[in-house]
Scaffold this active site. Structure first.
Site, short mmCIF file in Angstrom:
data_model
loop_
_atom_site.label_atom_id
_atom_site.label_comp_id
_atom_site.label_asym_id
_atom_site.label_seq_id
_atom_site.Cartn_x
_atom_site.Cartn_y
_atom_site.Cartn_z
N ASP A 256 -16.44 -0.25 1.42
CA ASP A 256 -15.16 -0.67 0.83
C ASP A 256 -14.13 -0.97 1.90
O ASP A 256 -13.07 -1.52 1.62
CB ASP A 256 -14.62 0.41 -0.14
CG ASP A 256 -14.62 1.80 0.47
OD1 ASP A 256 -15.69 2.26 0.90
OD2 ASP A 256 -13.55 2.41 0.54
N ASN A 257 -14.42 -0.61 3.14
CA ASN A 257 -13.49 -0.91 4.23
C ASN A 257 -14.04 -2.01 5.13
O ASN A 257 -13.69 -2.07 6.32
CB ASN A 257 -13.22 0.36 5.05
CG ASN A 257 -12.45 1.39 4.24
OD1 ASN A 257 -11.71 1.04 3.32
ND2 ASN A 257 -12.64 2.66 4.55
N LYS B 241 0.87 -1.19 0.00
CA LYS B 241 0.00 0.00 0.00
C LYS B 241 0.89 1.23 0.00
O LYS B 241 1.83 1.31 0.81
CB LYS B 241 -0.87 -0.05 1.26
CG LYS B 241 -1.88 1.05 1.39
CD LYS B 241 -2.83 0.72 2.54
CE LYS B 241 -3.66 1.91 2.95
NZ LYS B 241 -4.51 1.59 4.10
P1 AMP Z 1 -9.37 4.84 2.00
O1 AMP Z 1 -9.81 6.16 2.53
O2 AMP Z 1 -7.93 4.53 2.29
O3 AMP Z 1 -10.29 3.72 2.35
O4 AMP Z 1 -9.42 4.99 0.42
C1 AMP Z 1 -10.61 5.21 -0.31
C2 AMP Z 1 -10.32 5.13 -1.78
O5 AMP Z 1 -9.42 6.16 -2.17
C3 AMP Z 1 -9.68 3.83 -2.24
O6 AMP Z 1 -10.17 3.52 -3.51
C4 AMP Z 1 -8.21 4.18 -2.29
O7 AMP Z 1 -7.48 3.37 -3.17
C5 AMP Z 1 -8.27 5.61 -2.80
N1 AMP Z 1 -7.08 6.37 -2.38
C6 AMP Z 1 -6.77 6.79 -1.13
N2 AMP Z 1 -5.61 7.45 -1.13
C7 AMP Z 1 -5.15 7.46 -2.40
C8 AMP Z 1 -3.98 8.00 -3.05
N3 AMP Z 1 -3.06 8.67 -2.36
N4 AMP Z 1 -3.87 7.80 -4.37
C9 AMP Z 1 -4.80 7.14 -5.06
N5 AMP Z 1 -5.89 6.61 -4.53
C10 AMP Z 1 -6.08 6.77 -3.20
MG MG Z 2 -9.98 1.72 2.24
#
Ligand code: AMP
Ligand code: MG
Length: 469
Positions: free
Chosen positions: A243-244, A103
């Site tokens: 998604d989480n 990640k």
């Molecule tokens: P999260 O908040 O980590 O659950 O991420 C939610 C969505 O945003 C997921 O599809 C992640 O892959 C995407 N995402 C989060 N941070 C990034 C980043 N820095 N670059 C690209 N996609 C991101």
């Molecule tokens: Mg996530």
């Protein structure tokens, strides 16, 4: 490291081949030796940084997975691994497969304009929090390594970048099912459900035409269990989007998570959770809601007739609340070491929670003090004096042991985590992490000096967490 491919035969465009980006100067910052041993990973020290930064290409291609997600209740049909690469799976001593995912390893076809990167602080947070949850006996994804990238990532301020290696029994999310359902891909849905059953619920493989209903039931059961264990230790996930949420029932995504200190069901730390959707006490409602979203996605697998599918699944969704209530009551009974069950127990529990909230008493330290009060003299807050007399009459010779196994003495407190992150960001290492992991190796029974890990006098009222991007 012998990797086998995962998810490549679920559906077209479900797992997209994509390679991690190389980074300038990888440096191994954290290595989980016991997890490495479990997978017989014997990689020389000097090669680890290269492999777990993604700089060294593996024998099989990495993939980025597609998924949808209800984020704070709003549906996004196409999220997916925007900053993660699944290298494949690895087998442990018991032939159980584990996904190995990087990640922060660069942009993918799912990045939607994001940089695909992860800052060092959130990478360390994911490692320390997931290891702490594991030590506390909560089902969770784990971390094998954190590698500094030697590059800068740009957030509100420039920060050091890192790649974290996540290990999970699978990365099948509620949002993975939503992704295929949104595309009307019934074959893909079936493949994914079959894989999830094979990996996580082999006991229902033979349930014939009922297997997808049984799958829904099994996921609900594990979600109930997971949320109860979060609440037992005071964990607030902070971003329980679909998604989480893994169908395995493991905790995933440690972005804005935090631990509740002073007891209050309404506790929220995440800076973006303005409505308190993911507040400590709202977590069971949301887990239930997420299970309903899974059920919707499974409709085509349950019956050709949508209405019939819904009527078959509704009792399962409705059973969440009852299952939760039963286990939640049992959780409090164990946290208080109650002897048998009494009609007045609900009142006894409610009275304690009102006192805790009213006096802003620390959740962990209070239950630890109550536990130890059965073992010797313990200084207890004055407001609890009358209540303690009533409670003690409900305990017996087994209470101490029951309570000790339910009430941790030490948790990953927010100020400890922040201190560890600051040490890493400032110096690239943390002495505190070593001693903290030492007490966490036995969080329920440890007799080590815990003074440093107790609640701070000033509570976490102004503490804020942020999504780990
Ligand atoms: P999260 O908040 O980590 O659950 O991420 C939610 C969505 O945003 C997921 O599809 C992640 O892959 C995407 N995402 C989060 N941070 C990034 C980043 N820095 N670059 C690209 N996609 C991101
Ligand atoms: Mg996530």
């Amino acid at each position: 490291m012998k990797l086998v491919p995962r998810y490549t035969d679920i559906a077209e465009n479900f797992a997209i081949e994509d390679f991690p980006a190389s980074v300038a100067s990888p440096q191994l910052l954290l290595w989980n030796e016991s997890l490495a041993k479990q997978f017989n990973i014997n990689i020389a020290d000097d090669l680890r940084a290269n492999i777990f930064s993604g700089n060294e290409q593996q024998a099989i291609p990495a993939v980025a997975l597609g998924y949808s997600g209800h984020q704070f209740g709003h549906f996004s049909p196409r999220l997916g691994d925007g900053r993660a690469h699944l290298l494949g799976a690895i087998s442990d001593d018991e032939n159980q497969l584990w996904d190995i995912q990087l990640k922060g390893s660069g942009a993918t076809p799912y990045s939607r304009g994001g940089d695909g990167r992860c800052a060092l602080g959130p990478a360390i947070r994911e490692y320390v929090m997931s290891e702490a949850m594991h030590a506390l006996g909560v089902k969770t994804t784990r971390c094998l390594a954190v590698v500094g990238s030697g590059e800068t990532v740009y957030r509100s301020l420039p920060q050091a970048g890192a790649i974290v290696t996540r290990v999970a029994t699978s990365h099948i999310r509620v949002g993975s099912f939503q992704y295929l359902a949104t595309q009307g891909d019934v074959e893909g849905l079936k493949n994914l459900a079959d894989l999830a059953i094979e990996r996580h619920y082999p006991e229902i493989i033979d349930t014939g035409s009922q297997r997808y209903l049984a799958f829904l039931g099994a996921v609900i059961k594990n979600q109930v269990k997971l949320v109860v264990s979060w609440m037992r230790v005071g964990f607030i996930h902070g971003v329980m989007n679909t998604d989480n949420t893994l169908v395995s029932g493991e905790t995933i995504d440690y972005g804005p998570c935090a631990m509740m200190n002073s007891f209050d069901f309404d506790t929220v730390f995440s800076s973006i959770d303005k409505q308190g959707r993911y507040a400590f006490g709202n977590q069971p409602n949301i887990a239930n809601w997420n299970c309903a979203r899974l059920a919707e996605s499974l409709i085509p697998l349950i019956s050709d007739d949508d209405e019939q599918a819904v009527s078959l699944m509704t009792p399962f969704i409705n059973s969440f609340a009852e299952q939760f209530n039963t286990q939640f009551t049992a959780m409090w009974a164990q946290k208080l070491g109650l002897s048998g069950a009494h009609a007045s127990d609900d009142e006894l529990i409610a009275e304690l929670l009102t006192l805790l909230k009213g006096s802003e008493l620390d959740y962990t330290d209070t239950f630890d003090a109550l536990t130890e009060s059965l073992n010797g003299e313990v200084l207890m807050p004055d407001v609890l004096t009358q209540w303690v007399i009533k409670w003690k009459s409900r305990t017996d010779e087994n209470s101490y042991k029951k309570m000790r196994t339910a009430n941790p003495r030490v948790i990953p407190r927010n100020h400890i985590i922040e201190k560890i992150l600051a040490e890493y960001v400032n110096t690239g290492s943390s002495e505190l992490l070593g001693s903290f992991m030492g007490v966490l190796s036995d969080p329920y029974f440890t007799n080590k000096n815990l003074a440093e890990y107790r609640a701070l006098l000033q509570s976490d009222k102004n503490y804020k967490t942020f999504c780990g991007t």
